[in-house]
Design an enzyme around this catalytic site. Structure first.
Site, PDB file in Angstrom:
ATOM      1  CB  ILE A  18      -0.977  -0.025   1.194  1.00  0.00           C
ATOM      2  CG1 ILE A  18      -1.804  -1.324   1.146  1.00  0.00           C
ATOM      3  CG2 ILE A  18      -1.907   1.182   1.156  1.00  0.00           C
ATOM      4  CD1 ILE A  18      -2.631  -1.606   2.375  1.00  0.00           C
TER       5      ILE A  18
ATOM      6  CG  LEU B 226      14.507  -2.252   1.243  1.00  0.00           C
ATOM      7  CD1 LEU B 226      15.699  -2.268   0.280  1.00  0.00           C
ATOM      8  CD2 LEU B 226      13.237  -1.913   0.458  1.00  0.00           C
TER       9      LEU B 226
ATOM     10  CB  SER C  29      -6.677  -2.860  10.438  1.00  0.00           C
ATOM     11  OG  SER C  29      -7.370  -4.019  10.058  1.00  0.00           O
TER      12      SER C  29
ATOM     13  CE1 TYR D 153      -2.192  -5.744  10.847  1.00  0.00           C
ATOM     14  CE2 TYR D 153      -4.547  -6.210  10.830  1.00  0.00           C
ATOM     15  CZ  TYR D 153      -3.462  -5.519  10.343  1.00  0.00           C
ATOM     16  OH  TYR D 153      -3.644  -4.578   9.360  1.00  0.00           O
TER      17      TYR D 153
ATOM     18  CE  LYS E 297      -1.829  -2.091  11.408  1.00  0.00           C
ATOM     19  NZ  LYS E 297      -0.899  -1.192  10.732  1.00  0.00           N
TER      20      LYS E 297
HETATM   21  N1  UFG Z   1      -9.650 -17.039   2.032  1.00  0.00           N
HETATM   22  C1  UFG Z   1      -9.862 -18.319   1.521  1.00  0.00           C
HETATM   23  N2  UFG Z   1      -8.790 -18.958   0.979  1.00  0.00           N
HETATM   24  C2  UFG Z   1      -7.540 -18.422   0.917  1.00  0.00           C
HETATM   25  C3  UFG Z   1      -7.350 -17.112   1.444  1.00  0.00           C
HETATM   26  C4  UFG Z   1      -8.428 -16.461   1.992  1.00  0.00           C
HETATM   27  O1  UFG Z   1     -10.953 -18.849   1.561  1.00  0.00           O
HETATM   28  O2  UFG Z   1      -6.615 -19.066   0.417  1.00  0.00           O
HETATM   29  C5  UFG Z   1     -10.794 -16.322   2.581  1.00  0.00           C
HETATM   30  C6  UFG Z   1     -10.602 -15.950   4.036  1.00  0.00           C
HETATM   31  O3  UFG Z   1     -11.007 -17.002   4.854  1.00  0.00           O
HETATM   32  C7  UFG Z   1     -11.466 -14.697   4.150  1.00  0.00           C
HETATM   33  C8  UFG Z   1     -11.364 -14.056   2.760  1.00  0.00           C
HETATM   34  O4  UFG Z   1     -10.921 -15.096   1.895  1.00  0.00           O
HETATM   35  O5  UFG Z   1     -12.798 -15.063   4.363  1.00  0.00           O
HETATM   36  C9  UFG Z   1     -10.380 -12.915   2.701  1.00  0.00           C
HETATM   37  O6  UFG Z   1      -9.157 -13.355   3.275  1.00  0.00           O
HETATM   38  P1  UFG Z   1      -7.808 -12.525   3.165  1.00  0.00           P
HETATM   39  O7  UFG Z   1      -6.745 -13.335   3.838  1.00  0.00           O
HETATM   40  O8  UFG Z   1      -7.575 -12.090   1.771  1.00  0.00           O
HETATM   41  O9  UFG Z   1      -8.106 -11.208   3.992  1.00  0.00           O
HETATM   42  P2  UFG Z   1      -8.627 -11.061   5.491  1.00  0.00           P
HETATM   43  O10 UFG Z   1     -10.054 -10.634   5.385  1.00  0.00           O
HETATM   44  O11 UFG Z   1      -8.340 -12.226   6.356  1.00  0.00           O
HETATM   45  O12 UFG Z   1      -7.628  -9.951   6.023  1.00  0.00           O
HETATM   46  C10 UFG Z   1      -7.741  -8.631   5.650  1.00  0.00           C
HETATM   47  C11 UFG Z   1      -6.397  -7.919   5.691  1.00  0.00           C
HETATM   48  C12 UFG Z   1      -5.887  -7.829   7.087  1.00  0.00           C
HETATM   49  C13 UFG Z   1      -6.937  -7.219   7.941  1.00  0.00           C
HETATM   50  C14 UFG Z   1      -8.175  -8.044   7.853  1.00  0.00           C
HETATM   51  C15 UFG Z   1      -9.262  -7.536   8.715  1.00  0.00           C
HETATM   52  O13 UFG Z   1      -5.482  -8.602   4.901  1.00  0.00           O
HETATM   53  O14 UFG Z   1      -4.732  -7.051   7.120  1.00  0.00           O
HETATM   54  O15 UFG Z   1      -8.620  -8.027   6.523  1.00  0.00           O
HETATM   55  O16 UFG Z   1     -10.098  -8.610   9.012  1.00  0.00           O
HETATM   56  F1  UFG Z   1      -6.551  -7.159   9.215  1.00  0.00           F
END
Ligand code: UFG
Length: 328
Positions: free
Chosen positions: A16, A37, A120, A144, A148
């Protein structure tokens, strides 16, 4: 305000942060990127000056503030994986809190008091009402989100006691890449849904796992509010301008107000890539919440900000272009 004001972007070589750097540069600011980095990428710094060093190193920060006339600081650096924070909370508390404290101490010592912080939606915890407004109770369910939240509280007190002015921007799900595919998302390991799905198309991963299909949603999978990374970047610039104009502090949600399920994201990726994407059902991922969706009204009204690229097609197409052309 000076012509081409210098803005320190901590973590500006990350996903970001690197988009915010480009946005600032395009708007006539001079971004200075402070990054060690450890997670960021040298190749992601396509404009501005890269200053390599650690935010916990006060001497490094002193030199930056002594050698530049910095008008404001954007702080993107920090550990950002919910799952990792559950299994190794110590590094989250140590890294995220101490780097923020050191950065704030250096800023205030050098008379810089304008601060934009990457917060967040994870600060809210389990929603008691949706869409989430900034006034919703905050009770984070993972380390996490807690780091925040702690930093948000620190900012409030620093505002009152030291005259710090800040915006804490509570991101929902950052997604997509710059439309020219020059910079984009690159984590190691990659855990986020969209890059995992697209990495399955390119053969990096064998198949996508759907973490839980028994949630109380229309198709049984989790709902998230995906916001394009370029829209996050413009919101940071607008938040900085707002502080400079109003000498005030505020908390803002950055989301779109629309939620998509994991299955809808998978279907969108199939449409964009034209590929049949192999998937399997897997158990729920610990710590996942059923639905997270923002009420972005405050940012839209107060910051005069609008998501421009956050429709699902643009998010997916930009992420797919990046996935095929990525250099890091
Ligand atoms: N998911 C899957 N399979 C995967 C990866 C993710 O089904 O391989 C699902 C997760 O269970 C979730 C959705 O896709 O339901 C989104 O998952 P992400 O990991 O992409 O993102 P998150 O919602 O877990 O996390 C994001 C940000 C975090 C933040 C969070 C707040 O990446 O930094 O939202 O809940 F803190």
């Amino acid at each position: 305000m000076k012509k081409h004001p210098e803005i320190l972007v901590a973590g500006g070589a990350g996903y970001i942060g690197s988009h915010a750097v480009r946005d600032l540069h395009a708007a006539g600011f001079t971004p200075l990127i402070a990054d060690n980095l450890s997670k960021g990428h040298r190749e992601a710094v396509v404009c501005g000056e890269l200053l390599e060093g650690d935010l916990k190193d006060e001497f490094f920060l002193d030199r930056i503030f002594e050698n530049h006339s910095i008008q404001g600081v954007m702080h993107f650096a920090g550990k950002c994986f919910v799952g990792e924070s559950m299994s190794d909370p110590a590094i989250y508390y140590e890294e995220n809190i101490s780097s923020a404290l050191t950065l704030l101490r250096a800023m205030l010592k050098h008379g810089v008091n304008n601060f934009i912080f990457s917060s967040s939606c994870a600060t809210y915890g389990n929603p008691v009402s949706l869409p989430l407004r900034e006034t919703h109770p905050q009770d984070p369910v993972n380390p996490y989100g807690e780091t925040k939240y702690f930093i948000e509280r620190i900012l409030k007190h620093y505002d009152r006691a030291y005259g710090l002015r800040f915006c804490a921007l509570r991101y929902f799900n950052a997604a997509g890449a710059s439309l020219d595919a020059r910079i984009g998302e690159s984590h190691d390991p990659e855990t986020h849904l969209i890059p995992r799905i697209l990495g399955t198309v390119t053969g990096k991963f064998e198949k996508i796992q759907i973490f839980g299909d028994d949630y109380p949603t229309s198709d049984g999978t989790c709902l998230r509010d995906y916001i394009h990374v370029s829209d996050l970047a413009s919101a940071h610039r607008k938040a900085l301008l707002w502080i400079l104009e109003n000498d005030a502090s505020e908390f803002f949600n950055l989301g779109t107000g629309t939620a998509y399920s994991v299955r809808q994201i998978l279907e969108s990726a199939q449409k964009t890539t034209g590929a049949e994407i192999p998937f399997e059902k897997a158990p729920r991922r610990p710590g996942d919440l059923t639905e997270l969706v923002a009420d972005p009204g405050r940012a839209i009204n107060i910051l005069d900000w609008q998501p421009e690229y956050s429709d699902l097609d643009t998010i997916m197409e930009s992420a797919w272009k990046w996935e095929r052309h990525r250099r890091y």
